[in-house]
Enzyme design. Sequence first.
Site, PDB file in Angstrom:
ATOM      1  N   HIS A  55       0.786  -1.040  -0.178  1.00 33.30           N
ATOM      2  CA  HIS A  55       0.386   0.328  -0.024  1.00 33.30           C
ATOM      3  C   HIS A  55       0.853   1.513  -0.112  1.00 33.30           C
ATOM      4  O   HIS A  55       2.465   1.099   0.287  1.00 33.30           O
ATOM      5  CB  HIS A  55      -0.614   0.019   1.437  1.00 33.30           C
ATOM      6  CG  HIS A  55      -0.026   0.194   2.608  1.00 33.30           C
ATOM      7  ND1 HIS A  55       0.007  -0.434   3.138  1.00 33.30           N
ATOM      8  CD2 HIS A  55      -0.778   1.008   3.406  1.00 33.30           C
ATOM      9  CE1 HIS A  55       1.025  -0.641   4.535  1.00 33.30           C
ATOM     10  NE2 HIS A  55       0.207   0.799   4.529  1.00 33.30           N
ATOM     11  N   HIS A  57       1.372   3.546   1.973  1.00 35.87           N
ATOM     12  CA  HIS A  57       2.054   4.837   2.846  1.00 35.87           C
ATOM     13  C   HIS A  57       3.528   4.777   2.890  1.00 35.87           C
ATOM     14  O   HIS A  57       4.076   3.772   2.521  1.00 35.87           O
ATOM     15  CB  HIS A  57       1.627   4.158   4.467  1.00 35.87           C
ATOM     16  CG  HIS A  57      -0.072   4.813   4.825  1.00 35.87           C
ATOM     17  ND1 HIS A  57      -0.364   3.896   5.449  1.00 35.87           N
ATOM     18  CD2 HIS A  57      -0.587   5.668   4.539  1.00 35.87           C
ATOM     19  CE1 HIS A  57      -1.713   4.011   5.483  1.00 35.87           C
ATOM     20  NE2 HIS A  57      -2.381   5.511   4.686  1.00 35.87           N
ATOM     21  N   ASP A  59       5.905   5.111   5.125  1.00 34.49           N
ATOM     22  CA  ASP A  59       6.497   3.910   5.544  1.00 34.49           C
ATOM     23  C   ASP A  59       6.664   2.845   4.743  1.00 34.49           C
ATOM     24  O   ASP A  59       7.478   2.011   5.863  1.00 34.49           O
ATOM     25  CB  ASP A  59       6.286   3.872   7.778  1.00 34.49           C
ATOM     26  CG  ASP A  59       4.829   3.142   7.439  1.00 34.49           C
ATOM     27  OD1 ASP A  59       3.775   3.795   6.837  1.00 34.49           O
ATOM     28  OD2 ASP A  59       4.763   2.497   8.140  1.00 34.49           O
ATOM     29  N   HIS A  60       6.780   2.120   3.632  1.00 36.40           N
ATOM     30  CA  HIS A  60       6.397   1.092   3.088  1.00 36.40           C
ATOM     31  C   HIS A  60       7.152   1.564   2.258  1.00 36.40           C
ATOM     32  O   HIS A  60       7.171   0.354   1.065  1.00 36.40           O
ATOM     33  CB  HIS A  60       4.851   0.426   3.026  1.00 36.40           C
ATOM     34  CG  HIS A  60       4.496   0.117   4.800  1.00 36.40           C
ATOM     35  ND1 HIS A  60       4.832  -1.358   4.555  1.00 36.40           N
ATOM     36  CD2 HIS A  60       4.152   0.525   5.623  1.00 36.40           C
ATOM     37  CE1 HIS A  60       3.778  -0.814   6.081  1.00 36.40           C
ATOM     38  NE2 HIS A  60       3.814  -0.046   6.365  1.00 36.40           N
ATOM     39  N   HIS A 113      -7.277  -0.390   5.453  1.00 37.88           N
ATOM     40  CA  HIS A 113      -6.276   1.017   6.155  1.00 37.88           C
ATOM     41  C   HIS A 113      -6.489   1.888   4.990  1.00 37.88           C
ATOM     42  O   HIS A 113      -6.154   3.203   5.471  1.00 37.88           O
ATOM     43  CB  HIS A 113      -5.227  -0.127   5.945  1.00 37.88           C
ATOM     44  CG  HIS A 113      -4.079   0.525   6.668  1.00 37.88           C
ATOM     45  ND1 HIS A 113      -4.151   0.792   8.039  1.00 37.88           N
ATOM     46  CD2 HIS A 113      -2.805   0.511   6.059  1.00 37.88           C
ATOM     47  CE1 HIS A 113      -2.349   2.077   7.989  1.00 37.88           C
ATOM     48  NE2 HIS A 113      -2.431   1.166   7.734  1.00 37.88           N
ATOM     49  N   ASP A 132      -0.344  -4.134   6.734  1.00 40.06           N
ATOM     50  CA  ASP A 132      -1.222  -3.555   7.434  1.00 40.06           C
ATOM     51  C   ASP A 132      -2.674  -3.495   7.522  1.00 40.06           C
ATOM     52  O   ASP A 132      -3.253  -2.489   8.056  1.00 40.06           O
ATOM     53  CB  ASP A 132      -1.003  -1.952   7.584  1.00 40.06           C
ATOM     54  CG  ASP A 132       0.662  -1.213   7.868  1.00 40.06           C
ATOM     55  OD1 ASP A 132       1.223  -1.879   8.132  1.00 40.06           O
ATOM     56  OD2 ASP A 132       0.861  -0.127   7.607  1.00 40.06           O
ATOM     57  N   HIS A 170       4.562  -4.324  10.871  1.00 46.84           N
ATOM     58  CA  HIS A 170       4.620  -3.202  11.990  1.00 46.84           C
ATOM     59  C   HIS A 170       4.898  -4.432  13.536  1.00 46.84           C
ATOM     60  O   HIS A 170       4.427  -4.772  13.839  1.00 46.84           O
ATOM     61  CB  HIS A 170       3.468  -2.411  12.193  1.00 46.84           C
ATOM     62  CG  HIS A 170       3.597  -1.048  11.290  1.00 46.84           C
ATOM     63  ND1 HIS A 170       4.632  -0.388  11.587  1.00 46.84           N
ATOM     64  CD2 HIS A 170       3.143  -0.805  10.521  1.00 46.84           C
ATOM     65  CE1 HIS A 170       4.465   0.719  10.994  1.00 46.84           C
ATOM     66  NE2 HIS A 170       3.542   0.544   9.866  1.00 46.84           N
TER      67      HIS A 170
HETATM   68 FE    FE Z   1       2.766   0.962   7.961  1.00 49.29          FE
HETATM   69 ZN    ZN Z   2      -0.081   1.799   6.658  1.00 48.71          ZN
END
Ligand code: FE
Ligand code: ZN
Length: 255
Positions: A55, A57, A59-60, A113, A132, A170
Site C-alpha cells: 500500500h 504509505h 513507511d512502506h 487501511h 497493515d 509493524h
Molecule cells: Fe505502516
Molecule cells: Zn500503512
Amino acid sequence: MLTIERLPVLSDNYMYLVHESETGTTAAVDPPVVAPVVERLSAQGWSLDWILATHHHPDHVDGIAELKEKCGATVAGPRAERDKIPGIDVDLAQGDRFELGASTAQMIETPGHTLGHISYWFEDDKALFSADALFALGCGRVFEGTMEQMWESLAKLRELPDDTVVYSGHEYTLGNARFALTVDPDNQALKERCEEVERLRAAGEPTVPSMLGLEKATNPFLRPDDSGIRAVLGMGDDASNADVFAEIRGRKDRA
Ligand code: FE
Ligand code: ZN
C-alpha cells in the site's frame, strides 16, 4: 522454497527480503529505506529482482524509487494505488498470481487501511504478507475504507489455513495484546499469548511473524463472532460481524 528475512526498519516497521532458492530470485517487500536492504542483500549474496508493495504509505514505499534505480529491480504493487506508488511496473489485483521464481503468490485485496491495500499469499510456502491489514493481535487503522470493508478484508484472511505464517508490517503487538485483553478477558489462549508477548518485548525480541491459527484464536479483530467478546461489548446475536468489528476497532482507536 522461500527463505524469508525480517528487517526491522524505521521505529517499528518490518520489511522483508524473500528469496526463492530454486531460481535464486529475490524480492523486497515494503522497503521504506535503502541502506539496510542493500547491506543484507550483499551479506546474503542475493541480487534484488523484485520490489513488492502492499500500500502507498510512506513507511512502506519511501525506499522503492532509489532501490529500483540502484538494483534494477521490477516493482509490483496494487493496481488501485498505481498512481500513488512511485515506479510500479506490474500492477496486481484480487485473484492475480504473482510468480517469484518458482513460488507463486495469490493476490488478496485487503482494503480498509488504504483503499488499495493488497496482501501476498504464498500458498505452498504458507507465507502471508499482510502489511497493515492484519497485525499480530491487531489490525491496521481504518484510514481510507469503511469498517465494513476492513472486516471483509480480515474475513478473507481468516479463511486461509491455520499454518499460514503471517508476516505483518509493524511491531505493535504489545499494545495490541494489552488492548485485546480488555475485550476478551476470559480467553485462556489470549492470556497465555499476552504473557509470552510481554516476555519477548521485555527481552527486546520480535513477536512477528505469527501463526494465523493463533491469530484466529486470540486476535479480537478476527473474532467478532465470539460470544464472550460480544458479551463484554454488550452486543447480542443480532449484531453483524462487521458491527462488532467496528465496535472493537473504535475502542482500540480511543484506547
Ligand atoms: Fe505502516
Ligand atoms: Zn500503512
